[in-house]
Design a protein around this motif. Structure first.
Motif, PDB file in Angstrom:
ATOM      1  N   SER A  56     -31.708 -19.822  -4.965  1.00 38.30           N
ATOM      2  CA  SER A  56     -31.737 -20.614  -3.729  1.00 38.30           C
ATOM      3  C   SER A  56     -32.821 -21.678  -3.718  1.00 38.30           C
ATOM      4  O   SER A  56     -32.565 -22.821  -3.337  1.00 38.30           O
ATOM      5  N   ILE A 118     -25.567 -23.595   4.131  1.00 35.62           N
ATOM      6  CA  ILE A 118     -25.514 -22.257   3.568  1.00 35.62           C
ATOM      7  C   ILE A 118     -24.041 -21.936   3.355  1.00 35.62           C
ATOM      8  O   ILE A 118     -23.260 -21.922   4.303  1.00 35.62           O
ATOM      9  N   CYS A 124     -25.305 -22.259  12.089  1.00 34.32           N
ATOM     10  CA  CYS A 124     -25.195 -20.811  12.185  1.00 34.32           C
ATOM     11  C   CYS A 124     -23.994 -20.461  13.057  1.00 34.32           C
ATOM     12  O   CYS A 124     -23.876 -20.971  14.182  1.00 34.32           O
ATOM     13  N   PHE A 131     -28.590 -25.093  10.382  1.00 32.39           N
ATOM     14  CA  PHE A 131     -29.353 -24.315   9.414  1.00 32.39           C
ATOM     15  C   PHE A 131     -30.551 -25.131   8.941  1.00 32.39           C
ATOM     16  O   PHE A 131     -30.412 -26.312   8.630  1.00 32.39           O
ATOM     17  N   TYR A 136     -33.927 -19.872   7.932  1.00 30.94           N
ATOM     18  CA  TYR A 136     -33.473 -18.951   6.896  1.00 30.94           C
ATOM     19  C   TYR A 136     -34.567 -17.936   6.568  1.00 30.94           C
ATOM     20  O   TYR A 136     -34.313 -16.726   6.480  1.00 30.94           O
ATOM     21  N   GLU A 139     -34.868 -15.415   9.212  1.00 34.90           N
ATOM     22  CA  GLU A 139     -33.808 -14.415   9.098  1.00 34.90           C
ATOM     23  C   GLU A 139     -34.144 -13.379   8.023  1.00 34.90           C
ATOM     24  O   GLU A 139     -33.857 -12.193   8.189  1.00 34.90           O
TER      25      GLU A 139
END
Length: 159
Positions: A56, A118, A124, A131, A136, A139
């Motif tokens: 990522s 994402i 989202c 996003f 992120y 989360e």
């Protein structure tokens, strides 16, 4: 805000260090009937951290995009992985990967609040908020906290 999120992301390390002092047999116990063991939960978080670090971060730096594999398949692989590694080694690896992530976070500071995608989505699905990388990471912290709470509840009943 970012310092607070980064700080919360780091609190997982002392939790793992506390688990290092426990017996392997306790770490291998299921937290509830039909649920993962502590070791499998740690493997689950470890492998998602590894994905964030290796997949990522490079992609979000280049393309402002994160792609996840299938949650179900990846989580199943994490469950299997837990059976192939000693608990202490898994805990040490988990600490090291989280430290590496924390070390890499400063290089993401300039894009933390920029829009990202994402799995191709810009917002989202539950909140419709765009996003961002900071959301992120928040989360991920919530995900850590969910599992840490499960483990702590189990350990408080087991003692």
């Amino acid at each position: 805000m970012k310092e607070q999120v980064f700080s919360k992301f780091s609190t997982y390390i002392p939790f793992l260090q506390k688990l290092e002092k426990m017996e392997d047999s306790l770490l291998g116990l299921s937290i509830k009937d039909g649920k993962w063991s502590i070791k499998e939960i740690i493997s689950h978080i470890y492998r998602w951290d590894l994905h964030f670090l290796e997949q990522s971060i490079p992609r979000v730096l280049k393309e402002r995009a994160i792609n996840y594999p299938s949650y179900h398949d990846y989580n199943k692989e994490s469950e299997i992985y837990a059976k192939t590694i000693e608990a202490k080694t898994l805990l040490q690896d988990s600490i090291q990967v989280r430290k590496q992530l924390l070390h890499r976070l400063p290089e993401l500071e300039t894009i933390l609040f920029e829009p990202i995608t994402i799995n191709g989505y810009t917002n989202c699905p539950s909140t419709n908020e765009p996003f961002t990388l900071i959301n992120y990471i928040e989360e991920l912290v919530e995900h850590d906290n969910h599992h840490v709470q499960q483990i702590e509840e189990f350990l408080s009943k087991a003692s």
